[in-house]
Design a protein around this motif. Structure first.
Motif, PDB file in Angstrom:
ATOM      1  N   ARG A  23      -0.811 -22.605  71.312  1.00  0.00           N
ATOM      2  CA  ARG A  23      -0.912 -24.023  70.962  1.00  0.00           C
ATOM      3  C   ARG A  23      -0.128 -24.878  71.959  1.00  0.00           C
ATOM      4  N   GLN A  24       1.086 -24.475  72.279  1.00  0.00           N
ATOM      5  CA  GLN A  24       1.917 -25.251  73.191  1.00  0.00           C
ATOM      6  C   GLN A  24       1.357 -25.206  74.616  1.00  0.00           C
ATOM      7  N   ARG A  25       0.864 -24.050  75.027  1.00  0.00           N
ATOM      8  CA  ARG A  25       0.290 -23.925  76.370  1.00  0.00           C
ATOM      9  C   ARG A  25      -0.910 -24.851  76.516  1.00  0.00           C
ATOM     10  N   GLU A  26      -1.810 -24.820  75.545  1.00  0.00           N
ATOM     11  CA  GLU A  26      -3.007 -25.662  75.619  1.00  0.00           C
ATOM     12  C   GLU A  26      -2.660 -27.140  75.522  1.00  0.00           C
ATOM     13  N   ALA A  27      -1.624 -27.467  74.737  1.00  0.00           N
ATOM     14  CA  ALA A  27      -1.192 -28.859  74.629  1.00  0.00           C
ATOM     15  C   ALA A  27      -0.679 -29.389  75.961  1.00  0.00           C
ATOM     16  N   ASN A  28      -0.184 -28.486  76.793  1.00  0.00           N
ATOM     17  CA  ASN A  28       0.284 -28.853  78.124  1.00  0.00           C
ATOM     18  C   ASN A  28      -0.815 -28.744  79.174  1.00  0.00           C
ATOM     19  N   GLY A  29      -2.054 -28.426  78.731  1.00  0.00           N
ATOM     20  CA  GLY A  29      -3.182 -28.366  79.648  1.00  0.00           C
ATOM     21  C   GLY A  29      -3.108 -27.230  80.648  1.00  0.00           C
ATOM     22  N   LEU A  30      -2.500 -26.118  80.276  1.00  0.00           N
ATOM     23  CA  LEU A  30      -2.324 -24.993  81.185  1.00  0.00           C
ATOM     24  C   LEU A  30      -3.176 -23.797  80.759  1.00  0.00           C
ATOM     25  N   SER A  31      -3.730 -23.125  81.751  1.00  0.00           N
ATOM     26  CA  SER A  31      -4.382 -21.849  81.482  1.00  0.00           C
ATOM     27  C   SER A  31      -3.308 -20.765  81.402  1.00  0.00           C
ATOM     28  N   GLN A  32      -3.703 -19.590  80.950  1.00  0.00           N
ATOM     29  CA  GLN A  32      -2.758 -18.478  80.909  1.00  0.00           C
ATOM     30  C   GLN A  32      -2.234 -18.160  82.313  1.00  0.00           C
ATOM     31  N   ALA A  33      -3.136 -18.172  83.285  1.00  0.00           N
ATOM     32  CA  ALA A  33      -2.732 -17.873  84.656  1.00  0.00           C
ATOM     33  C   ALA A  33      -1.778 -18.934  85.187  1.00  0.00           C
ATOM     34  N   GLN A  34      -2.021 -20.207  84.871  1.00  0.00           N
ATOM     35  CA  GLN A  34      -1.151 -21.280  85.361  1.00  0.00           C
ATOM     36  C   GLN A  34       0.251 -21.175  84.761  1.00  0.00           C
ATOM     37  N   LEU A  35       0.325 -20.905  83.461  1.00  0.00           N
ATOM     38  CA  LEU A  35       1.637 -20.733  82.840  1.00  0.00           C
ATOM     39  C   LEU A  35       2.335 -19.510  83.428  1.00  0.00           C
ATOM     40  N   GLY A  36       1.568 -18.438  83.647  1.00  0.00           N
ATOM     41  CA  GLY A  36       2.141 -17.247  84.255  1.00  0.00           C
ATOM     42  C   GLY A  36       2.747 -17.542  85.619  1.00  0.00           C
ATOM     43  N   ASP A  37       2.067 -18.338  86.421  1.00  0.00           N
ATOM     44  CA  ASP A  37       2.589 -18.695  87.743  1.00  0.00           C
ATOM     45  C   ASP A  37       3.915 -19.451  87.624  1.00  0.00           C
ATOM     46  N   ILE A  38       3.996 -20.315  86.638  1.00  0.00           N
ATOM     47  CA  ILE A  38       5.200 -21.137  86.479  1.00  0.00           C
ATOM     48  C   ILE A  38       6.409 -20.284  86.083  1.00  0.00           C
ATOM     49  N   ILE A  39       6.188 -19.291  85.203  1.00  0.00           N
ATOM     50  CA  ILE A  39       7.330 -18.508  84.703  1.00  0.00           C
ATOM     51  C   ILE A  39       7.404 -17.120  85.352  1.00  0.00           C
ATOM     52  N   PHE A  40       6.644 -16.944  86.453  1.00  0.00           N
ATOM     53  CA  PHE A  40       6.729 -15.725  87.265  1.00  0.00           C
ATOM     54  C   PHE A  40       6.320 -14.464  86.505  1.00  0.00           C
ATOM     55  N   CYS A  41       5.161 -14.541  85.865  1.00  0.00           N
ATOM     56  CA  CYS A  41       4.559 -13.356  85.257  1.00  0.00           C
ATOM     57  C   CYS A  41       3.055 -13.504  85.379  1.00  0.00           C
TER      58      CYS A  41
END
Length: 282
Positions: A23-41
């Motif tokens: 829910r929080q990831r989608e609210a920030n408009g991020l894909s799983q891959a994009q969030l992964g890039d941000i937090i280094f996973c």
């Protein structure tokens, strides 16, 4: 269109964590891959945690909070998630341990759980052939956070010398574990004593036990058998446990001599890395 697995956030703390992460990831408009890039996973790891296939770690949760600006939501949730990975019979003990003002324990076979390294804990927990080994390891490490409080419980640990010699996890793991014990040699809130082999017969040949004291509740004694744990606040049991613990303390080496023995065993038994390691298979 890719199928998105639906989650029931009320099913478990882990399910709620995954649901909230999505829910929080989608609210920030991020894909799983994009969030992964941000937090280094990897994005795959994000997806596995969102669908409860992987257990989140505290480090992962703190990085998610920083990336999504969630004000510590996931850092708080992960504690509930990891606590829920403990066996049902053990959770009441973990709750009491977290509230205790004073803990005294005698351990006949193994290093006390709050003092175990991650590698040692993994080797110990693997012997039970659990379905979720990594979840159990993470939960045990989470328990140790009580030692990092501004005012942790005062803890007095007596280890049978056998715990120093039994090569749990192999030489490297044991060396790391004994180094960890030595870190507590001058600790303000933790005291570690060793009951040496030369003590012979002693007051707790029947096995390990732990007593916990609280600011506003009766003392509790905890013991374990093969498949479960048992707690009691019976005054007669508390009195007998206190008597036996006093005898164990009298028979154990001093804190300083215990540290010297731990250091000697570490060097003599686990210090030579030039020889091939021999592991017995049960």
């Amino acid at each position: 269109m890719a199928h998105v697995q639906s989650l029931d956030p009320t099913a478990s703390p882990l399910a709620y964590y995954g649901w909230e992460l999505r829910r929080q990831r989608e609210a920030n408009g991020l894909s799983q891959a994009q969030l992964g890039d941000i937090i280094f996973c990897t994005g795959s790891l994000i997806g596995q945690i969102e669908t409860t296939k992987k257990i989140p770690t505290r480090d992962f949760s703190e990085r998610v909070d920083a990336a999504l600006g969630t004000d510590g939501v996931f850092s708080r949730l992960v504690g509930l998630v990891l606590r829920s990975r403990l066996p049902n019979w053990f959770q009441p003990y973990a709750d009491m341990e977290a509230r205790a003002a004073y803990i005294s324990t005698y351990q006949a076979q193994l290093v006390y759980g709050l003092l175990q390294t991650e590698e040692y804990a993994r080797a110990v927990l693997a012997t039970g052939m659990p379905d979720d080994l990594e979840g159990l390891v993470a939960a045990r490490m989470e328990r140790q956070r009580i030692l990092d409080r501004e005012r942790p419980p005062l803890a007095w640990v007596i280890l049978d010398e056998a715990a120093l010699h039994r090569p749990i996890g192999g030489r490297e793991t044991m060396r790391g574990q004994l180094e960890r014990l030595l870190e507590f040699a001058g600790h303000r809130w933790m005291r570690v004593q060793v009951l040496p082999f030369m003590a012979g017969e002693h007051a707790s040949l029947a096995g390990s036990f732990t007593t916990m004291r609280f600011d506003d509740d009766p003392d509790v004694v905890y013991t374990e058998d093969l498949i479960s744990g048992h707690m009691t606040a019976n005054p007669d049991t508390i009195r007998e446990a206190s008597r036996r613990y006093a005898h164990l303390q009298a028979a154990a080496l001093s804190v300083e001599d215990s540290a010297a023995l731990i250091a000697r065993v570490m060097e003599e038994r686990y210090g030579d890395r030039s020889q091939p390691e021999e592991r017995a298979v049960a």
